[in-house]
Design an enzyme around this catalytic site. Sequence first.
Site, PDB file in Angstrom:
ATOM      1  N   GLY A 264       0.841  -1.190   0.000  1.00 22.41           N
ATOM      2  CA  GLY A 264       0.000   0.000   0.000  1.00 22.41           C
ATOM      3  C   GLY A 264       0.877   1.240   0.000  1.00 22.41           C
ATOM      4  O   GLY A 264       1.852   1.316   0.752  1.00 22.41           O
TER       5      GLY A 264
ATOM      6  N   GLY B 230      -0.425   4.583   0.136  1.00 22.18           N
ATOM      7  CA  GLY B 230      -1.156   5.784   0.526  1.00 22.18           C
ATOM      8  C   GLY B 230      -0.328   6.562   1.531  1.00 22.18           C
ATOM      9  O   GLY B 230       0.887   6.395   1.617  1.00 22.18           O
TER      10      GLY B 230
ATOM     11  N   ALA C  54       0.022   6.358   4.777  1.00 20.65           N
ATOM     12  CA  ALA C  54       0.777   5.556   5.740  1.00 20.65           C
ATOM     13  C   ALA C  54       1.894   4.782   5.043  1.00 20.65           C
ATOM     14  O   ALA C  54       3.047   4.787   5.493  1.00 20.65           O
ATOM     15  CB  ALA C  54      -0.162   4.604   6.487  1.00 20.65           C
TER      16      ALA C  54
ATOM     17  N   SER D  61     -16.929  17.235   1.100  1.00 19.22           N
ATOM     18  CA  SER D  61     -16.143  17.361   2.322  1.00 19.22           C
ATOM     19  C   SER D  61     -16.916  17.881   3.524  1.00 19.22           C
ATOM     20  O   SER D  61     -17.771  18.752   3.422  1.00 19.22           O
ATOM     21  CB  SER D  61     -14.978  18.308   2.069  1.00 19.22           C
ATOM     22  OG  SER D  61     -14.397  18.681   3.297  1.00 19.22           O
TER      23      SER D  61
ATOM     24  N   ARG E 257     -19.618  12.900  12.688  1.00 16.77           N
ATOM     25  CA  ARG E 257     -20.236  12.285  11.521  1.00 16.77           C
ATOM     26  C   ARG E 257     -21.362  11.310  11.867  1.00 16.77           C
ATOM     27  O   ARG E 257     -22.386  11.289  11.192  1.00 16.77           O
ATOM     28  CB  ARG E 257     -19.165  11.543  10.724  1.00 16.77           C
ATOM     29  CG  ARG E 257     -18.219  12.510  10.099  1.00 16.77           C
ATOM     30  CD  ARG E 257     -17.081  11.822   9.408  1.00 16.77           C
ATOM     31  NE  ARG E 257     -16.253  12.857   8.775  1.00 16.77           N
ATOM     32  CZ  ARG E 257     -15.122  12.613   8.146  1.00 16.77           C
ATOM     33  NH1 ARG E 257     -14.655  11.384   8.083  1.00 16.77           N
ATOM     34  NH2 ARG E 257     -14.447  13.595   7.598  1.00 16.77           N
TER      35      ARG E 257
ATOM     36  N   HIS F 120     -17.978   5.216   4.256  1.00 15.56           N
ATOM     37  CA  HIS F 120     -16.841   6.074   3.950  1.00 15.56           C
ATOM     38  C   HIS F 120     -15.512   5.590   4.520  1.00 15.56           C
ATOM     39  O   HIS F 120     -14.483   5.654   3.868  1.00 15.56           O
ATOM     40  CB  HIS F 120     -17.154   7.470   4.509  1.00 15.56           C
ATOM     41  CG  HIS F 120     -16.048   8.459   4.377  1.00 15.56           C
ATOM     42  ND1 HIS F 120     -15.509   8.784   3.157  1.00 15.56           N
ATOM     43  CD2 HIS F 120     -15.375   9.211   5.293  1.00 15.56           C
ATOM     44  CE1 HIS F 120     -14.549   9.700   3.340  1.00 15.56           C
ATOM     45  NE2 HIS F 120     -14.440   9.952   4.616  1.00 15.56           N
TER      46      HIS F 120
ATOM     47  N   GLU G 147      -5.404   3.324   8.102  1.00 14.47           N
ATOM     48  CA  GLU G 147      -6.793   2.877   8.223  1.00 14.47           C
ATOM     49  C   GLU G 147      -6.914   1.366   8.413  1.00 14.47           C
ATOM     50  O   GLU G 147      -7.891   0.893   8.988  1.00 14.47           O
ATOM     51  CB  GLU G 147      -7.599   3.313   6.981  1.00 14.47           C
ATOM     52  CG  GLU G 147      -9.104   3.055   7.102  1.00 14.47           C
ATOM     53  CD  GLU G 147      -9.922   3.550   5.913  1.00 14.47           C
ATOM     54  OE1 GLU G 147      -9.355   4.249   5.045  1.00 14.47           O
ATOM     55  OE2 GLU G 147     -11.118   3.233   5.859  1.00 14.47           O
TER      56      GLU G 147
END
Lengths: 253, 637
Positions: free
Chosen positions: B40, B42, B44, B284, B330, B401, B425
């Site tokens: 990965g 991304g 991180a 957003s 949220r 999400h 994540e």
Amino acid sequence: MALLNLHLKVWRQKNNEDEGRFVDYNIQDISTEMSILEMLDVLNEKLIKEGQEPVAFEHDCREGICGCCGIFINGRAHGPLKRITTCQLYMRHFKDGETIVLEPWRAKGFPVLKDLMVDRSAFDRIIAAGGFVAVNTGGAPDANAVPIPKHNLEKALDAAECIGCGACVAACKNASAMLFVSAKVSHLVRLPQGKPEREKRVFAMLNQMEKEGFGSCTNTEACSAECPKGISMDVIAQLRREYFRASVRQEKE
Amino acid sequence: MKLDSKIPAGNLAEKWSNQKFNYKLVNPANKRKYEIIVVGTGLAGAAAAASLAELGYKVKAFCYQDSPRRAHSIAAQGGINAAKNYQNDGDSVFRLFYDTVKGGDYRSREANVYRLAEVSSNIIDQCVAQGVPFAREYGGLLDNRSFGGAQVSRTFYARGETGQQLLLGAYSAMMRQVGLGNVEIFPRSDVQDIVVIDGRARGIVLRDMVSGKIESYIADAVILATGGYANVFYLSTNAKGCNATAIWRAHKKGALFANPCFTQIHPTCIPVSGSYQSKLTLMSESLRNDGRIWVPKDPNDKRPPNEIPESERDYFLERKYPSFGNLVPRDVASRNAKEMIDDGKGVGLTGKAVYLDFAEAIQRLGKDSITEKYGNLFEMYEQITNEDPYKVPMRIYPASHYTMGGLWVDYNLMTTIPGLFALGECNFSDHGANRLGASALMQGLADGYFIISYCIGDYLAQSKKDKLTTDAPEFKQAEKDVSDKINRLLNVNGSKTVDELHRELGMVMWDYVGMSRNAEGLTKAKKMIKDIREDFWKNVKIIGTNEEINQSLEKAARVADFLELGELIAEDALQRMESCGGHFREESQTEENEAKRDDENFSHVAAWQYNGADKPEVLHKEQLQFEFVKPSQRSYK
């Protein structure tokens, strides 16, 4: 919402060795609310059900930021509208009965892998050559230590918005990667953090661009016109100044 | 199995400093002898690959995209939190820590969250040094905005493209190391299995997505930074390729999976328009700084929004939560929108939306100011919906999400498989039952730049070097398992496409394991998911072969894993008979329909152990200790 019946001419090419050809498809009942990639999803579902191979196309975020998607649509990179990526093109912009021609990016630096997919790893190698500020993790000064005038910052961000999709190369007669390279050079040189390596960077990135088989700038501005992020020609002008400046300084040294 | 979180002793503020001092170090000259795999790229993954290579380790970085720059962190819009207190509004490391623990509804580990808050400031410094163009004021200093669940302005941003700018920063740092020969990148690599030898993670098996070759790579440690599993819902704000395969394979090899039912539904997404819909686009959270959420008071009011007078509108978040207003977390915003829609007050053609209205802000601040802040989001909205949000309010609806759950890790970010680390994540550690906005970017970069570089040294310093190669029988077996699975998929030759089956799974997940859950629905969902899984293996149809680019095959392998993970999510949601954060059990709510926690019975991390195909997983519990924050009924009123 309306429904469209469309005629598609899609470039099919099994792999890099295959010659490739256009194949015709008719597709019915396409909602105007669909994106063009969702239209291709529908086509692929139909092809799979009929036992035919689906069309390979690159896509990931489907919201215009990852830079994966890129189809030459009716002779235009990312289609007829300005400032959007392929995934942001909605079918409401097409007419019932229209013929839509779908091709991959065509450029020496972007060999076709399959159907509408090309290999853009050359862009990664250009960045690896110099598209960075050489700082290691840790030891950075406080983020507010060096004030950056808002105007410079905004200009840097305009250039930094490049998503690396390659539309600029696809749109260029010479398949030049000048807009891509210039956007990075411009982003970094407009910030105090990018200044120490400015001469080294511009040489390294341009050299790598040439090595990858991209052509020279045509000055026709097709790149900027087709850029989904609207990156302006100013960045190319800036790259030229940087290149000139770096050349003069190199002679002095 | 005893779960040891390895939280260092001592005062909260000293834990990380002490731990760093106590870690064993690898001599600088020895670092180049160690190889590390990062899956990965991304925030991180790229940050970890760059930082570890800078230290001298040899890094191999893998991603499924055609370039590491395309990882889905790029799509994060609003911002990144940091406790800089540049606004002089009373922020501090402790306040960021407190807000995050409270926002997560007291289901995260205090020590991990404190460390996150502690390193948050360094992230901003690091990114600015790399040339990340964060928004600034006219005087040249950094600007901030506010996000949900906080009463201070601590969110740094770059227009609506903060994730892109941060990712390009991490990507360039990593590419610099590629140029220096310390990182090797492997794009278009679909990691299919994790290889464990003598109880330690030693490598991966992948499918080359161009040639179809099954290949093994060995290393001294393996880092997973593969993102979340929200695509289990089919429709989500994640990129189409986001998947759980690497973490699910790790889980099957012995890594415990923590709190799978903690999934986040984001309140402000563009609503679904039809059955062909392939993904949902987020608007957003920063829009809630200036946008006001409302529905008509009368469910039968079908007038266009601009014709409904102020007195006949219900600004339900402002009404119910006067102190946080539109900026409630949220989970609260999503649930309230659902409530309005369930009461028949939904708007738009499908009735599955609420308004997000900027009229008042445009009047107050001027159109130009709104364009400067949110211009690209407004454009994006208009492209998709063909409506101009400067003139008519946006229609928004919640969508899947982010996933707070993930691989269980200890304080050192190591899973229950020694040598296997999980970052960002894909681990479970920092956000409890609900993540606050602008905290995902913070966690990804904290883990990648500032935490893993210390933890991994401690592990490597204590593990012996050996002469193993990918010829080891464990690698050969894993390669065979991967090939067998691919052949099995290709040979089903049924009648349903992968997307059809994935959509079926998504519907079940959304209806029964989504915003609101109950025992009956969850039990039903488990059975339905099992049925879809069986149907998948009997009826999936994939055209083509393995030895070529085959996007249906790639999708099928991912959906096969989602079909197993989905059942575990339902099981976890079923056993957690309390409401907390994003996990809302209808059986457990206050009189005002707010989530009601049960701290006596559920103040723990639920960590699941794989127990063989089609056997129930074994539940382990890590009790959460709250020494520094007293859990209370979360209130944003």
